[in-house]
Design an enzyme around this catalytic site. Structure first.
Site, short mmCIF file in Angstrom:
data_model
loop_
_atom_site.label_atom_id
_atom_site.label_comp_id
_atom_site.label_asym_id
_atom_site.label_seq_id
_atom_site.Cartn_x
_atom_site.Cartn_y
_atom_site.Cartn_z
N TYR A 142 0.84 -1.19 0.00
CA TYR A 142 0.00 0.00 0.00
C TYR A 142 0.88 1.26 0.00
CZ TYR A 142 -4.05 -2.92 1.28
OH TYR A 142 -5.03 -3.87 1.31
N SER A 143 0.75 2.04 -1.06
CA SER A 143 1.50 3.28 -1.22
C SER A 143 2.99 3.07 -0.97
CB SER A 143 0.95 4.37 -0.30
OG SER A 143 -0.38 4.69 -0.65
#
Length: 326
Positions: free
Chosen positions: A61-62
């Site tokens: 995630y990111s």
């Protein structure tokens, strides 16, 4: 807040899990709609104030910044032992060989990277994000077992896959005396119910706790069908998953709106109440980009749908292609 055991374990988790894909450095990773750290911090504070002790993120995630945000928030806001941290492994973190997947090399490398970003010496739940078709499941399960025995994870879980794959993994672990999965993070909402056919009955039979992702169908169940948001316009996975049965899905969304209007509550509470009351569901994973999202999620715990309301919500559903496993 209500709390429940995660499957057959002794671990107590809040019945609402805050998903942290919404929080991360926008220029990093695939999601430009994520909230930066200053904007994200109040959501962690509000979640803790509401009694949420269960937080789910992933290394991918990111580009790891979601784990960094969560780790710093916990360090600043609450003692580590009072929260349950779940993260995931599988997604590609760098180009080239061994940059993703579930090889022993990847798992051992990525657990250490996740712990560093989270600022902790262990995670409570370490999950495989997807099935790795290139790595023997024996290699995966032994590596995960070794992560647990090293004290770097308390429990292990899995996410979207075919029921036969999950059964095979559990059998391999049992045959070798390795750690078994205690949870399944699967796709379940009023707009996607294919998991009711095999995966959910399997998990119920085996005492595996369900922590569904996208219980509000990327927000589609919280607003009229033709409405949109900044996320929905750029969310490629959401576009792919919820584009196969538009007429049937629109009918379900309309029924959520009708039940919500009759009760005088937001649509999100109706849709989430349906998930919360499905057998085997421990804690749906909700994303929150507005404070009201957290408030609605917790309020949904008090919403008990009648048999007639459940029938109204469910009868418009039509079988969907199986999606979200890769």
């Amino acid at each position: 807040m209500e709390y429940a055991r995660l499957g057959r374990t002794g671990l107590e988790v809040s019945r609402i899990c805050l998903g942290c894909m919404t929080y991360g450095d926008p220029p990093r990773g695939n999601h430009r709609w994520t909230l930066d750290e200053a904007t994200a911090r109040p959501f962690f504070t509000r979640a803790l104030d509401l009694g949420i002790n269960f937080f789910d993120t992933a290394n991918v995630y990111s580009d790891g910044s979601s784990e960094e945000y969560l780790g710093r928030a916990i360090k600043d806001l609450i003692p580590r032992e009072e929260v349950v941290i779940a993260t995931k492994v599988h997604g590609r973190m760098r180009p080239g060989p061994n940059g993703g997947g579930l090889s022993r090399a990847a798992i051992m490398m990525e657990i250490d990277h996740s712990l560093r970003r989270l600022g902790t010496d262990h995670v409570d739940l370490y999950q495989i994000h997807r099935w790795d078709y290139a790595t023997p499941i024996e290699e995966v399960m032994e590596a995960l077992h070794d992560v647990v025995k090293a004290g770097k994870a308390r429990y292990i879980g899995a996410s979207s896959m075919h029921a036969w794959q999950f059964a095979k993994a559990q059998q391999v672990a049992e045959r070798n005396g390795w750690t078994r999965f205690v949870s399944m993070q699967n796709h379940l909402s009023l707009l996607y119910r294919e998991e009711e056919r095999e995966m959910i009955p399997l998990c119920q039979d085996q005492g595996v706790g369900l922590i569904p992702w996208s219980p509000l169908a990327r927000g589609k169940l919280t607003r009229p069908w033709d409405a949109s948001s900044a996320r929905s316009e750029t969310d490629e996975l959401g576009k792919r998953i919820y584009a196969t049965m538009p007429e049937a899905d629109a009918a379900v969304v309309a029924r959520v709106g009708a039940v919500a209007e009759a009760r005088g509550i937001p649509r999100a509470q109706v849709a989430l109440a349906w998930v919360l009351n499905k057998p085997g569901v421990v804690a749906p994973i909700i994303g929150a980009s507005k404070e009201s999202h957290l408030d609605d999620a917790v309020a949904a715990l008090k919403v008990k749908l009648t048999e007639d309301e459940v029938k109204t919500l469910e009868e418009a559903y039509r079988p969907h292609p199986v999606l979200g496993f890769r």
